[in-house]
Design an enzyme around this catalytic site. Sequence first.
Site, short mmCIF file in Angstrom:
data_model
loop_
_atom_site.label_atom_id
_atom_site.label_comp_id
_atom_site.label_asym_id
_atom_site.label_seq_id
_atom_site.Cartn_x
_atom_site.Cartn_y
_atom_site.Cartn_z
CB THR A 83 -0.88 -0.09 1.35
OG1 THR A 83 -1.73 -1.19 1.03
CG2 THR A 83 -1.96 1.06 1.15
CG HIS A 84 4.45 0.69 0.87
ND1 HIS A 84 5.41 -0.27 0.98
CD2 HIS A 84 3.71 0.86 1.83
CE1 HIS A 84 5.29 -0.80 2.26
NE2 HIS A 84 4.37 -0.08 2.80
CG MET A 85 -0.58 3.94 -3.32
SD MET A 85 -0.87 2.31 -3.21
CE MET A 85 -1.60 2.71 -4.98
#
Lengths: 440, 592
Positions: free
Chosen positions: B518-520
């Site tokens: 979930t690393h945008m």
Amino acid sequence: MKLRHLLTGFALALSLPAFAHGANAQTTNGSADAATIAQGQYLARAGDCAACHTAPGGKPFAGGLPIQTPFGKVFTSNITPDADTGIGNWSEQDFARLMRTGVLPSGGAVLPAMPYPSYARVSDADMKALYAYFHQGVQPVAQQNTPSTIPLLGIGRYPLRAWGWIFGPGAGVAETSTTSADIGGSDAPSVARGEYLVEGLGHCGACHTTRGIGMQETALTGTSPNYLAGGGAVDGWVAPSLRGDNATGLGRWREDDIVALLKTGRNQHTAIFGGMNDVVADSMQFMSDNDLHSIAKYLKSLPAQHADAASYTYDDTQSKALFAGDASARGAQIYVDRCAACHRTDGQGYARTFPALAGNPVLQTNDPTSIIHIVLSGSRLPGIATAPSSLVMGPYAKVLNDQEIADVVTFIQTSWGNKGSTVTADQVKAMRNTATPVSP
Amino acid sequence: MRDITMKHTDAVIIGFGWTGAIMAKELTEAGLKVVALERGPNRDTYPEGAYPSSIDELTHNSRSELFQRLAKTTLSIRYTANDEAVPYRQLAAFLPGTGVGGAGLHWSGCHWRITPEELRLRSRYEERYGKNFIPEDITIQDWGVTYEELEPHFTFAEKVFGTSGQAYKVNGEIVGAGNPFDADRSTPFPLPPMKNTYSATLFGKAAAEVGYHPFDIPSANASQAYTNPYGCQMGPCTFCGFCSGYACYNYSKASPNVNILPALRQVPHFELRAECDVVQILTDSTGKKATGVLYVDAAGNRVTQPADLVILGTFAYNNAYMLLLSKIGTPYDPSTGEGVIGKNFAYQNENSIATFFDDKTYTNPFIGAGGNGVAVDDFNSDHFDHGPLGFVGGAPFWVNQAGTKAIGGGPLPDGTPEWGSGWKKAVKENFTHVVSMNAHGTNMSNRANFLDLDPTYKDYLGRPLLRLTFDWHDNDYKMAAFTVDKMKKIAEAMNPKAMKVSVKKPGQHFDMTHYQTTHMGGGVIMGDNPKTSAVNRYLQSWDVSNLFVVGSSAFPQGLGYNPTGTVAALTYWSAKAIRETYLKNPGPLVQA
């Protein structure tokens, strides 16, 4: 001179703007000066007047908090300076008489839920400051007092006056009051100052001393071995002994431990719960360090009630068994599954964070009311200025049945050298309906 | 449903995750009256994190307890600008949060500092490998801030988070067996490193054998009971394995809720309003000054909150979304490469290897902690010579055993049936004998990947959905192949009985159906030029000077590391500029 020291001490402790900008002794319309009002505010916190006289969600000191008694419900009164519904028309003498004897200006008496037998200890100077605060430092609120539901009180309050004559501190104390020489200075911690605060405004005995047949506290001063030796159950919580008893009291604590608990609600050993949560959040956290050390020194000066009782000694039998994978003791498996993550298999917990169960004074008695209550309801530390984390133990009422709670509480009360009593499912059942889950 | 205007406040914060909480603390310390608005519900360790209901996998991970409510609002996704995007009713590749604490409540806790080289990535590559090395479609750029400038803020954030780890170099002195590629630190970690799982120990040993440099992952899961500079307390981690997707029941995982909010609750000039969904940042007639925000509350009222200062601190890509909705800044146009809002959306490129051992080797993967593990950094950042390799970026490798759960399950060897007795047999044989490792790779921003507003689909408030245009490109496939090959050497040295390698193959599309990270980042990137960035080096909008946009939206490209440590440091850096410079003389901190 003592009095001046006292005022200086309060000024430093409070850091109100009036003090921050230098001594401000000006008076308007012959009223009290700002220092006296600020001193009154400090003392009102020491006495935790708001605990009863400010209802949840209500205006400060406007009363209306219901108090359940065996005879019916009473509601605390409006003590704001509103002339019609509060105490705005009271003279300083009226105020002092009520505070020391429980007698109203009208001649009736208030319920002994108002701890006037303790407040009788308040010095004239402090009483003057409290009066000044409640007349000039508090916003007047027009709010009628709610009549009590106790039928007897409708007729008159004479029985209550009689209660005051019988169980009050005695006419001598009430009329002469305490002199400034007795109250200790607040410029340096002292046992005398602590005694004055604990026996007086702090009214610690209201919970921590047993009550007698007329609901009176069985002792009002440290000269009695009953005084602060632990109270009976109030709202399902038992206030522990504050005397020097090694296992059940404060015998193993240092002065700093007591100060930390009163200031932050938590210390190296344990954390507050039950009725003490509000005492720390609303009252003790605002006390000056000198006053907290005075309180601690005084409590440490109280000898054990039972000097011959066994001392607490840690016993590692259970922690060794659990470490070896042996959870065969009654309640041990539940403890490992539900409790040990925080309180550890050795019962030591984590300092300031998760209370130690091993050696906890609450777990050394024949009355498991508090521990059953905590397991059923959970517990929430109040978040306060110097320790803002409101750490919560969740409720287990829906997770464990009566027998399981009895088993795990028995394990906790009897492991690691703890000398508490074993517990039956019936004892848990008796509390289950009244123990409400800790609020979100 | 009414129109309501609230009393003016000094600062309003949109979103109450890490960035919102940090800004709220900093700005209230500066004396400002602060209102924070969070679209989701109130959440705290109790009751949301209360044991044992907090460790319910079905409720939390399977049914998205702490994640964005997709029935209310979602995003549409497509591979390229030539495709039609469709809205997603279920997300799997990434899991954005909602509610007080945001993704900071359900994150894992890996707490890194960006490498100094990555902060000036374009300059670094051009200097080392020549002007023509970076492929034309890759739109990476320098951040406009240096590691030295951020260092005090990394340090402070670690103290706030109660981060556990082993430093390598402090003030130029080598102090321990930390990551030898780490930049210099001013202080050690506030807590000693966590204990390691057996699987991480096996990985570390094998990594050393093949000549790599293993070290403990810096973790915001507390290795001991801890009190942070705000007086907020943490309990020691018990390795229960319920971090990512869950609210920690033991106060062990750093979160805005545990590490900052308790202190804010003591501040009378701070107010947190939950279930307030901001629809627009309001500006005056010039469009150059924000006047406050408009939000919809739980009762459906349209509420105006006037404020002197607006902080936009929503989840990653939602910062670009809010600016697009508010018509602030120029939207990015992929056909011309002009415009900045929505530009340089970047993600991560994770590939993995699962190793399977015999029935005598117990790895107990159900034990775990989200930030825990052993990593190697030899092939991350620019720690190796890219010259002959022809790609930009890299990947740290690690065993980060976060706790395998019953429903999610663990990896199974190649050739295992998807269901039935063959599947059951394989689960039984492998569940407690597997070690998974990841190459947690970078994703370089590409001119074809971007964010804009969907022309077709609208959400529960009638807002156009955010549209994500994203796919993998050549650089990603090359980086994946190279790093997995290097990681495979560790896996082989562990001597497993079988191995399953998962690596993106050239041409393989972005897969929305399997979790990656979930690393945008990106969409509102920072820089030194308003033509190529949306915010300046202090995260202040180039267009509206009383608007600061904080979060991973400022990242010009994706990192190999998890982003939160860098997000926190950037937020403290921005707050310092607001406190020390902006508030004394409001206006642009950098002249365009």
